[in-house]
Design an enzyme around this catalytic site. Structure first.
Site, PDB file in Angstrom:
ATOM      1  CG  ASP A  14       6.275  -9.649  -4.286  1.00  0.00           C
ATOM      2  OD1 ASP A  14       6.440  -9.383  -5.488  1.00  0.00           O
ATOM      3  OD2 ASP A  14       6.762 -10.658  -3.731  1.00  0.00           O
ATOM      4  CB  ALA A  15       2.614 -12.066  -7.033  1.00  0.00           C
ATOM      5  CE1 TYR A  16       4.703 -15.775  -9.837  1.00  0.00           C
ATOM      6  CE2 TYR A  16       5.379 -13.536 -10.381  1.00  0.00           C
ATOM      7  CZ  TYR A  16       4.683 -14.695 -10.694  1.00  0.00           C
ATOM      8  OH  TYR A  16       3.970 -14.776 -11.863  1.00  0.00           O
ATOM      9  NE  ARG A  45      12.011 -15.147  -5.798  1.00  0.00           N
ATOM     10  CZ  ARG A  45      11.107 -14.332  -6.315  1.00  0.00           C
ATOM     11  NH1 ARG A  45      10.697 -14.507  -7.565  1.00  0.00           N
ATOM     12  NH2 ARG A  45      10.593 -13.340  -5.609  1.00  0.00           N
ATOM     13  CB  SER A 121       3.496  -9.256  -9.460  1.00  0.00           C
ATOM     14  OG  SER A 121       4.340 -10.320  -9.808  1.00  0.00           O
ATOM     15  CG  ASN A 122       9.595  -7.996 -10.744  1.00  0.00           C
ATOM     16  OD1 ASN A 122       9.453  -6.811 -11.010  1.00  0.00           O
ATOM     17  ND2 ASN A 122      10.629  -8.455 -10.058  1.00  0.00           N
TER      18      ASN A 122
END
Length: 228
Positions: A14-16, A45, A121-122
C-alpha cells in the site's frame, strides 16, 4: 518466517501510510496552518478513508485526488480555516509525500535479494506517479497499480485482483503490506499473504481475513522474508 511467506513471489505495498507518510503534507506547512495542524491531519486522513468507503457503498467512484480534496475541504471548514492558499499548499504537498525513513534501505535490501516489488493504492495515477518519482524510488517497483483501473476503492476484491491481472502472480504467492488494518484484513480475506504494518501500535480491528504477521515498521520486513 512462515511457510506462506517463504512462497512469496511478489511484495505488494500500500502507498499512503505504508510507504509514504501522509502526515508529511501537513508537517511541511505547519506554520501556515497554525495550532490546529495535528488535529487537521488526523481528521483529513479519517475523512479521506471514510469517503472512499461511502463512495463504494453508493457506487459513486471518483478519483482519489477528488476525494482527497473533498475530505480536505470538510476539514478546513471544520477547523475554521478559510485561507485558500493553505488548501493549495496541502494538495500540492500530497503529490510529493515523504517516504518513511526506513523505506529506501528496506526496498534496496529486497531488490538485492531478487524480490519483485509493486505498489497497489487507492491513489490515482495523477497522484501516485509524481509522488513515487519525487521520492526517487520509482525504479524499485515493477508496477504502480491504482484502483482507477477497477473504478472502486479498497477493500473491494476487484482492486486486489489487479495484482494478478497486471503482474501475473497468484494471490497465495503475494506478500501484501499495509499500515491500514482494514486494508490488511481485506487483502487477507481476498487471499493474499498479508502483513499488517502497525505503525500506530493500534489494536486489531478483528475483521474477516487473517494476517500472517504484524510489524511496527518496514525495517522488519526483510528479516521476516528471510532476507539478510
Amino acid at each position: 518466517m512462515t511457510a506462506a511467506l517463504a512462497a512469496t513471489a511478489l511484495c505488494v505495498f500500500d502507498a499512503y501510510g505504508t510507504l509514504f507518510d501522509f502526515n508529511s503534507a501537513v508537517a511541511r506547512h505547519r506554520a501556515a496552518i497554525g495550532p490546529k495542524a495535528d488535529a487537521l491531519a488526523d481528521l483529513w486522513r479519517a475523512k479521506q478513508i471514510q469517503y472512499t468507503w461511502l463512495r463504494n457503498s453508493m457506487g459513486a467512484y471518483d478519483p482519489f485526488w477528488q476525494v482527497t480534496g473533498e475530505a480536505l475541504d470538510h476539514c478546513l471548514a471544520a477547523h475554521g480555516i478559510s485561507d485558500a492558499g493553505v488548501r493549495e499548499k496541502l494538495m500540492r504537498a500530497y503529490l510529493a509525500l515523504d517516504p518513511f525513513p526506513e523505506v529506501p534501505a528496506m526496498l534496496d535490501r529486497l531488490k538485492r535479494a531478487g524480490k519483485r516489488l509493486a505498489i497497489l493504492s487507492n491513489g490515482d495515477p495523477g497522484m501516485l506517479d509524481p509522488m513515487v518519482k519525487a521520492s526517487g524510488l520509482a525504479d524499485r517497483f515493477e508496477a504502480v497499480l491504482s484502483v482507477d483501473d477497477a473504478l472502486i476503492f479498497k477493500p473491494d476484491a476487484r482492486v486486489y485482483r489487479l495484482v494478478e491481472q497486471r503482474c501475473g502472480v497468484k494471490p497465495d504467492k503475494v506478500c501484501f503490506l499495509s499500515s491500514n488494518c482494514w486494508d490488511a484484513h481485506g487483502a487477507a480475506h481476498f487471499g493474499f499473504v498479508t502483513v499488517w504494518v502497525n505503525r500506530a501500535r493500534a489494536p486489531d480491528d478483528g475483521l474477516p481475513g487473517k494476517t500472517v504477521a504484524e510489524i511496527n515498521d518496514l525495517s522488519q520486513l526483510p528479516s521476516l522474508l528471510g532476507v539478510s
